[in-house]
Write a protein that holds these residues in place. Structure first.
Motif: not given
Ligand SMILES: NC(=O)c1ccc[n+]([C@@H]2O[C@H](COP(=O)([O-])OP(=O)(O)OC[C@H]3O[C@@H](n4cnc5c(N)ncnc54)[C@H](O)[C@@H]3O)[C@@H](O)[C@H]2O)c1
Ligand SMILES: [Fe+2]
Length: 388
Positions: A43-45, A103-105, A109-111, A186-188, A194-196, A201-203
């Motif tokens: 996970t992340d910090k 996605g980063s965490s 984890a996969k690797l 809790g995601l702001p 942005a994540t949505g 875009v994936h779809a």
């Molecule tokens: N494997 C794949 O298929 C694939 C596809 C696209 C992108 N990626 C990778 O995924 C990463 C991007 O992932 P992401 O957009 O999910 O962001 P992320 O995992 O990098 O997280 C971004 C930030 O959001 C915060 N966060 C996450 N969940 C939260 C929550 N519930 N509440 C509050 N804060 C939260 C995290 O702490 C972090 O600071 C990139 O490294 C990208 O290269 C992977």
């Protein structure tokens, strides 16, 4: 006689649990899923320090798990983060791995699950289908409704100052996935937007893919887009809205399954250089490029965009080109209302860098070939200028 179905394959993890609040009974779930009891959570910090893991960890400990938390994952993780995670996992004797985060965490984890048992050096894993042998059991728990990494067979690592490389192998599909939308509450707003948008875009890109689009990826892409376009704004404006959060998480997951089988195109190809050079979040870079690329593709992809218009705007009697334009306008309006930054200038990309970005985007041939229209370096520059 019709042509019949063009042959295709569709791969995805074997089992998914969709349950609001499911993380609170993680111990019960994992003990039923796996015999192993020494768990590494990746996970992340920020998530760790804000207590997002606590209910899951308490439940796991109550069910007899030894839990090690690796929380050094950063966005766009570099190789060094992966290697220190593997070291930590080995030192702890972990025999089951969980990605809990964005996605980063989940990518790390996969690797780690592979490298815990594999002798292959990391340098030999890059590319398609290079991973050999098995991995340790792997469960993925997303906390963003974005990348869909929980259902893809891809890990993306930062390998140099500005370069990223992908590892694509069947072993990276998880054994189990838990979609607990309560974790995303809790995601702001800006990150929700942005994540949505990344997930939408994936779809869209899976649906318009030139080579691997198929009947199943189409079904997933359309339903993903229907769920997310109807719920993005509510999720941004009222993060506690359960129905909106659930629809976004499931939508992002369906979109992930779509693009894992029908890869993305020019939006991602143009987004990656922005992430590489300026360390902008992956979702944001997609949001910045979506409008220009949709308009660029609008004529060539008209029949496909018209089908998507029926899904997101509703059926109409209009012609194909008009419906295609309706779809593009609908998406642009949604982005405008989402609150995500929409111009390169707003995120401090220097205008003088645009030619360099266009040159860099040409390196994404793996993705550009999927776009419904060819994108040359000159076209890419025009697209960046439009996005500026
Ligand atoms: N494997 C794949 O298929 C694939 C596809 C696209 C992108 N990626 C990778 O995924 C990463 C991007 O992932 P992401 O957009 O999910 O962001 P992320 O995992 O990098 O997280 C971004 C930030 O959001 C915060 N966060 C996450 N969940 C939260 C929550 N519930 N509440 C509050 N804060 C939260 C995290 O702490 C972090 O600071 C990139 O490294 C990208 O290269 C992977
Ligand atoms: Fe993406």
């Amino acid at each position: 006689m019709t042509d019949g179905i063009k042959p295709f394959s569709f791969d995805t993890p074997g089992s998914m649990l969709v349950e609001w609040g499911g993380a609170k009974r993680m111990g019960e779930l994992l003990s039923a899923w796996f015999p192993e009891r020494n768990l590494l959570i990746v996970t992340d910090k920020f998530l760790h320090e804000n207590g997002l893991l606590d209910p899951a960890v308490a439940s796991l400990k109550a069910h007899g798990f030894t839990v090690t938390v690796f929380d050094d994952v950063v966005a766009d993780p570099p190789e060094a983060v992966l290697m220190s995670c593997v070291e930590r996992a080995k030192a702890a004797g972990a025999d089951v791995v969980m990605g809990l985060g964005g996605g980063s965490s989940m990518d790390i984890a996969k690797l780690v699950a592979v490298m815990l048992v594999s002798e292959q050096p990391l340098s030999e894993l890059y590319g398609i289908g290079k991973v050999e042998g098995k991995r340790t059991p792997l469960v993925q728990v997303p906390t963003t409704a974005g990348t869909g990494s929980e259902v893809t067979n891809i890990t993306i690592l930062t390998t140099g100052e500005t370069t990223k490389m992908g590892i694509v192998s069947h072993q990276l599909y998880a054994d189990r996935v838990l979609l607990d939308a309560e974790l995303t509450v809790g995601l702001p707003p800006v990150q929700t937007a942005a994540t949505g948008i990344d997930a939408m875009v994936h779809a869209i890109e899976a649906f318009t893919g030139q080579h691997k689009k198929n009947m199943m990826s189409d079904v997933f892409a359309k339903e993903a887009l229907r769920l997310m376009t109807a719920n993005l704004i509510t999720a941004c404006q009222d993060g506690t809205n359960r129905a909106a959060r659930e629809a976004m998480l499931l939508g992002a997951n369906l979109a992930g399954q779509a693009f894992s089988n029908s890869p993305v195109g020019a939006v991602h190809a143009l987004a990656y250089p922005l992430g590489g050079h300026y360390h902008l979040p992956h979702g944001l870079t997609n949001a910045l490029m979506l409008g220009p690329v949709l308009r660029y593709n609008m004529t060539a992809a008209a029949s496909l965009y018209a089908e998507l218009a029926d899904v997101v705007v509703g059926p109409s009697e209009e012609g194909t080109q008009a419906k295609s334009a309706n779809f593009v306008n609908f998406m642009q309006d949604l982005m405008d209302r989402s609150g995500a930054p929409l111009k390169l200038r707003d995120v401090n990309v220097p205008e003088a860098d645009l030619p360099m970005l266009a040159k860099d985007a040409m390196l994404q041939t793996r993705l550009l070939v999927n776009n419904p229209v060819e994108v040359t370096e000159k076209d890419a520059l025009a697209l960046y200028r439009e996005a500026y």
